[in-house]
Design a protein around this motif. Structure first.
Motif, PDB file in Angstrom:
ATOM      1  N   LEU A 112     -11.552  -6.415 -16.056  1.00 21.65           N
ATOM      2  CA  LEU A 112     -11.076  -5.111 -16.508  1.00 21.65           C
ATOM      3  C   LEU A 112      -9.565  -5.056 -16.662  1.00 21.65           C
ATOM      4  O   LEU A 112      -9.008  -4.003 -16.969  1.00 21.65           O
ATOM      5  CB  LEU A 112     -11.532  -4.019 -15.538  1.00 21.65           C
ATOM      6  N   ASN A 113      -8.870  -6.170 -16.414  1.00 20.85           N
ATOM      7  CA  ASN A 113      -7.410  -6.195 -16.525  1.00 20.85           C
ATOM      8  C   ASN A 113      -6.743  -5.105 -15.696  1.00 20.85           C
ATOM      9  O   ASN A 113      -5.731  -4.529 -16.096  1.00 20.85           O
ATOM     10  CB  ASN A 113      -6.971  -6.040 -17.985  1.00 20.85           C
ATOM     11  N   ALA A 114      -7.334  -4.775 -14.554  1.00 19.26           N
ATOM     12  CA  ALA A 114      -6.785  -3.706 -13.730  1.00 19.26           C
ATOM     13  C   ALA A 114      -5.519  -4.185 -13.028  1.00 19.26           C
ATOM     14  O   ALA A 114      -5.236  -5.382 -12.979  1.00 19.26           O
ATOM     15  CB  ALA A 114      -7.808  -3.266 -12.694  1.00 19.26           C
TER      16      ALA A 114
ATOM     17  N   VAL B 135      -9.595   4.208  -4.294  1.00 16.47           N
ATOM     18  CA  VAL B 135      -8.550   3.321  -4.825  1.00 16.47           C
ATOM     19  C   VAL B 135      -9.167   2.237  -5.712  1.00 16.47           C
ATOM     20  O   VAL B 135      -8.662   1.937  -6.803  1.00 16.47           O
ATOM     21  CB  VAL B 135      -7.737   2.685  -3.679  1.00 16.47           C
ATOM     22  N   VAL B 136     -10.282   1.664  -5.266  1.00 15.94           N
ATOM     23  CA  VAL B 136     -10.940   0.638  -6.090  1.00 15.94           C
ATOM     24  C   VAL B 136     -11.372   1.230  -7.432  1.00 15.94           C
ATOM     25  O   VAL B 136     -11.143   0.640  -8.487  1.00 15.94           O
ATOM     26  CB  VAL B 136     -12.163   0.038  -5.351  1.00 15.94           C
TER      27      VAL B 136
ATOM     28  N   VAL C 136      -2.497  -5.243  -7.760  1.00 19.69           N
ATOM     29  CA  VAL C 136      -2.039  -4.727  -6.475  1.00 19.69           C
ATOM     30  C   VAL C 136      -2.886  -3.520  -6.054  1.00 19.69           C
ATOM     31  O   VAL C 136      -3.227  -3.361  -4.885  1.00 19.69           O
ATOM     32  CB  VAL C 136      -0.541  -4.371  -6.530  1.00 19.69           C
ATOM     33  N   VAL C 137      -3.264  -2.693  -7.040  1.00 19.53           N
ATOM     34  CA  VAL C 137      -4.078  -1.522  -6.707  1.00 19.53           C
ATOM     35  C   VAL C 137      -5.444  -1.954  -6.190  1.00 19.53           C
ATOM     36  O   VAL C 137      -5.906  -1.488  -5.142  1.00 19.53           O
ATOM     37  CB  VAL C 137      -4.238  -0.590  -7.926  1.00 19.53           C
ATOM     38  N   SER C 138      -6.100  -2.868  -6.892  1.00 19.70           N
ATOM     39  CA  SER C 138      -7.445  -3.233  -6.440  1.00 19.70           C
ATOM     40  C   SER C 138      -7.376  -3.990  -5.115  1.00 19.70           C
ATOM     41  O   SER C 138      -8.242  -3.843  -4.260  1.00 19.70           O
ATOM     42  CB  SER C 138      -8.199  -4.012  -7.527  1.00 19.70           C
TER      43      SER C 138
ATOM     44  N   SER D 257      -8.570   1.543  -9.718  1.00 20.41           N
ATOM     45  CA  SER D 257      -8.187   0.266 -10.330  1.00 20.41           C
ATOM     46  C   SER D 257      -9.150  -0.103 -11.457  1.00 20.41           C
ATOM     47  O   SER D 257      -8.802  -0.850 -12.359  1.00 20.41           O
ATOM     48  CB  SER D 257      -8.127  -0.841  -9.282  1.00 20.41           C
ATOM     49  N   LEU D 258     -10.357   0.421 -11.396  1.00 22.85           N
ATOM     50  CA  LEU D 258     -11.341   0.117 -12.454  1.00 22.85           C
ATOM     51  C   LEU D 258     -11.151   1.025 -13.666  1.00 22.85           C
ATOM     52  O   LEU D 258     -11.843   0.879 -14.663  1.00 22.85           O
ATOM     53  CB  LEU D 258     -12.774   0.275 -11.924  1.00 22.85           C
TER      54      LEU D 258
ATOM     55  N   THR E   7      -8.892   1.359 -15.956  1.00 21.71           N
ATOM     56  CA  THR E   7      -8.627   0.704 -17.236  1.00 21.71           C
ATOM     57  C   THR E   7      -9.926   0.181 -17.820  1.00 21.71           C
ATOM     58  O   THR E   7     -10.089   0.116 -19.027  1.00 21.71           O
ATOM     59  CB  THR E   7      -7.652  -0.472 -17.062  1.00 21.71           C
TER      60      THR E   7
ATOM     61  N   ALA F  25     -12.291  -6.403 -11.154  1.00 24.97           N
ATOM     62  CA  ALA F  25     -11.241  -5.447 -11.516  1.00 24.97           C
ATOM     63  C   ALA F  25     -10.102  -6.149 -12.236  1.00 24.97           C
ATOM     64  O   ALA F  25      -9.667  -5.719 -13.298  1.00 24.97           O
ATOM     65  CB  ALA F  25     -10.730  -4.720 -10.276  1.00 24.97           C
TER      66      ALA F  25
ATOM     67  N   LEU G 249      -8.132  -1.307   2.274  1.00 27.69           N
ATOM     68  CA  LEU G 249      -8.567  -0.044   2.890  1.00 27.69           C
ATOM     69  C   LEU G 249     -10.068  -0.081   3.171  1.00 27.69           C
ATOM     70  O   LEU G 249     -10.545   0.313   4.235  1.00 27.69           O
ATOM     71  CB  LEU G 249      -8.255   1.136   1.969  1.00 27.69           C
ATOM     72  N   LEU G 250     -10.798  -0.587   2.172  1.00 27.29           N
ATOM     73  CA  LEU G 250     -12.255  -0.636   2.256  1.00 27.29           C
ATOM     74  C   LEU G 250     -12.707  -1.534   3.415  1.00 27.29           C
ATOM     75  O   LEU G 250     -13.644  -1.201   4.158  1.00 27.29           O
ATOM     76  CB  LEU G 250     -12.787  -1.198   0.939  1.00 27.29           C
TER      77      LEU G 250
ATOM     78  N   THR H  61      -5.149  -3.422  -2.747  1.00 30.63           N
ATOM     79  CA  THR H  61      -4.946  -2.379  -1.746  1.00 30.63           C
ATOM     80  C   THR H  61      -6.256  -1.669  -1.430  1.00 30.63           C
ATOM     81  O   THR H  61      -6.562  -1.382  -0.272  1.00 30.63           O
ATOM     82  CB  THR H  61      -3.916  -1.349  -2.270  1.00 30.63           C
ATOM     83  N   GLY H  62      -7.034  -1.398  -2.483  1.00 27.15           N
ATOM     84  CA  GLY H  62      -8.328  -0.749  -2.293  1.00 27.15           C
ATOM     85  C   GLY H  62      -9.231  -1.568  -1.385  1.00 27.15           C
ATOM     86  O   GLY H  62      -9.881  -1.024  -0.480  1.00 27.15           O
ATOM     87  N   ILE H  63      -9.249  -2.881  -1.599  1.00 33.07           N
ATOM     88  CA  ILE H  63     -10.110  -3.730  -0.768  1.00 33.07           C
ATOM     89  C   ILE H  63      -9.613  -3.749   0.678  1.00 33.07           C
ATOM     90  O   ILE H  63     -10.408  -3.724   1.620  1.00 33.07           O
ATOM     91  CB  ILE H  63     -10.173  -5.154  -1.353  1.00 33.07           C
TER      92      ILE H  63
ATOM     93  N   GLY I 105     -10.887   3.960   0.432  1.00 34.37           N
ATOM     94  CA  GLY I 105     -10.841   2.629  -0.169  1.00 34.37           C
ATOM     95  C   GLY I 105     -11.567   2.605  -1.498  1.00 34.37           C
ATOM     96  O   GLY I 105     -11.069   2.044  -2.485  1.00 34.37           O
TER      97      GLY I 105
ATOM     98  N   ILE J 230      -3.501  -9.583  -2.802  1.00 36.39           N
ATOM     99  CA  ILE J 230      -2.931  -9.037  -1.570  1.00 36.39           C
ATOM    100  C   ILE J 230      -4.039  -8.531  -0.644  1.00 36.39           C
ATOM    101  O   ILE J 230      -3.781  -7.951   0.393  1.00 36.39           O
ATOM    102  CB  ILE J 230      -1.892  -7.923  -1.805  1.00 36.39           C
TER     103      ILE J 230
ATOM    104  N   ILE K 140     -15.249  -7.985  -6.213  1.00 42.08           N
ATOM    105  CA  ILE K 140     -14.696  -6.698  -6.669  1.00 42.08           C
ATOM    106  C   ILE K 140     -13.308  -6.931  -7.273  1.00 42.08           C
ATOM    107  O   ILE K 140     -12.995  -6.452  -8.360  1.00 42.08           O
ATOM    108  CB  ILE K 140     -14.568  -5.692  -5.500  1.00 42.08           C
TER     109      ILE K 140
END
Lengths: 300, 380
Positions: free
Chosen positions: A89-91, B347-348, A94-96, B351-352, B354, A85, A102-103, A98-100, B344, A36, A81
């Motif tokens: 890291l099996n993160a 949040v990243v 959707v969270v990672s 997500s890391l 885990t 993730a 924002l970033l 979303t982070g990107i 941002g 996403i 990234i």
């Protein structure tokens, strides 16, 4: 009618970036990773392209192509990234993602402030020039991306492996496929294509990067992936439809017959159509079965 | 031997940080700020400016000039309110196992309805704004509830549905707001005084900041959030659904209903945020030109706050501080977008998380192996 025909170059200009980004999103999801972050990655690409082009003079066609290249690389690098993730890291994907997003919004404008001392890149004198018939080269790039995506996904062993990773990663792993490697490649390709898409958008549709340049194009691409049922021709059709809606929302003032409708009517179409079709097709599983789920190798 | 001991000491510290969600949150926030600081240094600016701006936002003290102005505190709290509410929108849904990216859309629906009630509602002192706020909450609840219904009835992914509904809300808001008589492409006529959320005693306390009675709405919501989640049957069934849908279904919980109610309540929080921003900080209705981004930043708020009532409150105040410090940073030659970068990154990093957990597992596994090897070596 002539007015509609005259719109074709503009429609192709709007469709191309959406199609390119949607192909990236499709490839990633077919490998099992939901991306996403397309919106944010397009922003990174658009910023990189605009900056490269301006710093190299901002008026030569050669540097337009250099800019397309740097944007592609930047998109791939940032998507690393997301790959790290969500694959290593099996993160939560959707969270990672979303982070990107924002970033991307923050870092592009931040860098613009550092490089150009304003909240946008400096405008360039000349973007990409349209070719014969007023059609930009981005349309041919989009066609090439579409053809290559279809060819690799359906005519190469790698495509079969990639699709297996998205449908049944455990079975794919049992058959000796390196699921993580395939997923990494898929995410990086989607990042590269989103970056390229952002560059195509900024170099044809505007003269500089601002935080409003992408304005939802990445999310429209994401919608096109679902609406196109994760198939190259479906996604391409969806991108064509949605891109036309976006173009109509902008250029409808020129068309007498459409002026009775509010511009929002066309703007809202891609999103509304996507929801309605998701409801209509509910129960029929078109989505890659393992999309969004991390794959944990047992016994490691 | 000494190195092994030092390493185990380091890993014990990491273990204890990652043991509780609360310390993880503090850890990622500190990490985010550290990266922001390095970034500012890397581009040749003074990170002291960022921290001076943050101190001024929190306390009202201007360290460079040695002056004090309570207005900054008021503005900080004002900026925090919609973030706390949108964070709860994301968080409440998360407790039921749903990823609500739709707070932005639910916020827009609330904002649009609040503006309409403000312009056309009964101009009764003390009632008008409350009516507008309630209507906004209901509108947000309906917008969120649609997502729950689509998810429960048609198995439509709430992630895709909320992204689509954000844009649908945005364009509908523009369309309907421009229909209001005498509205132009940017704004509607001014609200009547009865529609504005009263500032009351805050006006004099915070030296004319925009802080208003919306703070009570937000605090009531935090209490309601805590009460529903922790103290009611409904909250229990929502949490059970979030933890394991199939087990909840087997245990007699109506999962379909839980999903719709959860998204409805989540939407109500974001809708209220829309009302507080439109009637608290503006004197006219806006034709939105872009997202206000409270909903998207609410995702970061909820993730840092671990989707608990208290955590979201604290985390909302933190992100409110970042947002409110932006103009102060800009005036100190710090590009204000560094705050978005920090959000941002946080949040990243989450997500890391885990990944950190995997690192610990791997370390402890290796440690055990080494211990066993040492023991075997000792015995042999």
């Amino acid at each position: 009618m002539n007015e509609l025909l005259g719109m074709i170059p503009s429609v192709l200009m709007m469709v191309s970036p959406i199609l390119i980004a949607a192909m990236g999103g499709m490839i990633s999801e077919r490998a099992g990773i939901v991306n996403i972050a397309l919106e944010g990655l397009m922003g990174i690409g658009a910023f990189t392209a605009a900056t490269t082009h301006v710093l190299l003079g901002g008026e030569f066609q050669a540097t337009v192509w250099v800019a397309l290249g740097t944007a592609l690389v930047a998109g791939a690098l940032i998507s690393l990234i997301h790959a790290y993730a969500s694959v290593s890291l099996n993160a939560d994907q959707v969270v990672s993602g979303t982070g990107i997003n924002l970033l991307a919004m923050g870092s592009t404008v931040f860098l613009a402030q550092i490089i150009f001392h304003q909240e946008r890149t400096e405008p360039y004198k000349l973007g990409m020039l349209p070719g014969p018939g007023g059609i930009y080269a981005t349309a041919y790039i989009a066609l090439a991306v579409l053809a290559a995506s279809w060819y690799v996904l359906y005519r190469r062993p790698f495509g079969l492996r990639l699709r297996a990773c998205g449908e049944h990663p455990a079975a794919a792993a049992a058959a000796g496929i390196d699921v993580r490697k395939v997923r990494y490649i898929a995410v990086l390709v989607s990042g590269a294509l989103a970056g390229l898409a952002g560059a195509c958008l900024v170099l044809t549709q505007t003269i500089q990067y601002t935080m409003y340049t992408i304005n939802g194009a990445g999310f429209i691409a994401l919608a096109a992936v679902s609406f196109g049922r994760w198939l190259p021709k479906g996604v391409a059709g969806a991108a064509l439809l949605f891109g036309s809606a976006v173009a109509l929302a902008i250029y409808m003032v020129n068309i007498q017959a459409l002026r009775v409708l509010p511009p929002e009517f066309f703007s809202v179409m891609p999103y509304l159509i996507t929801i309605v079709t998701l409801v209509l097709f509910s129960g029929k599983d078109y989505a890659p079965r393992a999309a969004g789920q991390p794959f944990e190798k047992s016994g490691s | 031997m000494r190195t092994a001991k030092a390493r185990s000491g380091g890993s014990r510290l990491l273990d204890s940080i990652l043991a509780a969600p609360r310390t993880v949150s503090i850890f990622v926030v500190v990490l985010g700020f550290a990266c922001g600081t390095i970034l500012i240094l890397a581009v040749g600016r003074d990170p002291g400016g960022m921290y001076a701006a943050l101190v001024q936002t929190l306390t009202g003290f201007d360290l460079t000039r040695g002056t004090w102005n309570a207005r900054y505190i008021g503005e900080w709290l004002t900026a925090s309110l919609p973030l706390i509410l949108c964070g709860m929108s994301m968080g409440f849904a998360a407790r039921t196992g749903l990823f609500n990216i739709g707070a932005e859309g639910q916020y827009i629906v609330g904002l649009t309805i609040a503006q309409a009630v403000a312009l056309f509602g009964p101009q009764i002192q003390g009632l008008h704004w409350i009516l507008a706020v309630i209507a906004a909450g209901l509108g947000g609840a309906a917008w969120g509830g649609i997502v729950g219904w689509l998810k429960a009835r048609y198995a439509v992914s709430e992630v895709v549905a909320t992204i689509m509904l954000n844009y649908i809300a945005f364009f509908l808001s523009r369309y309907f707001t421009r229909l209001i008589p005498d509205a132009n492409t940017y704004q509607t006529p001014s609200f009547p005084a009865t529609a504005r959320i009263p500032t009351g005693v805050f006006d004099s306390l915070t030296n004319g900041s925009r802080l208003n009675a919306g703070i009570f709405v937000a605090l009531l919501c935090v209490l309601a959030y805590w009460f529903i989640i922790e103290r009611t049957r409904l909250g229990f069934s929502l949490r059970a659904t979030g933890l394991n849908k199939e087990a909840a279904r087997y245990g007699g919980i109506r999962v379909t209903r839980a999903v719709i109610i959860s998204m409805g309540i989540a939407g109500a929080f974001a809708g209220l945020a829309g009302a507080i921003v439109s009637l608290g900080s503006f004197s006219y209705g806006r034709v939105l030109g872009g997202y206000d981004n409270y909903g998207f930043n609410g995702i970061a708020v909820a993730l840092v706050g671990n989707s608990t009532a208290g955590g979201t409150l604290v985390s909302g105040l933190l992100f409110g501080m970042l947002a409110s410090a932006q103009p102060l940073m800009q005036s100190r030659q710090i590009p204000k977008e560094v705050t978005w970068i920090i959000s941002g990154l946080v949040v990243v990093f989450i997500s890391l998380r885990t990944g950190f957990q995997m690192l610990i597992d791997w370390r402890s596994k290796r440690m055990t192996e080494r211990d066993e090897a040492a023991r075997e070596g000792g015995e042999g």
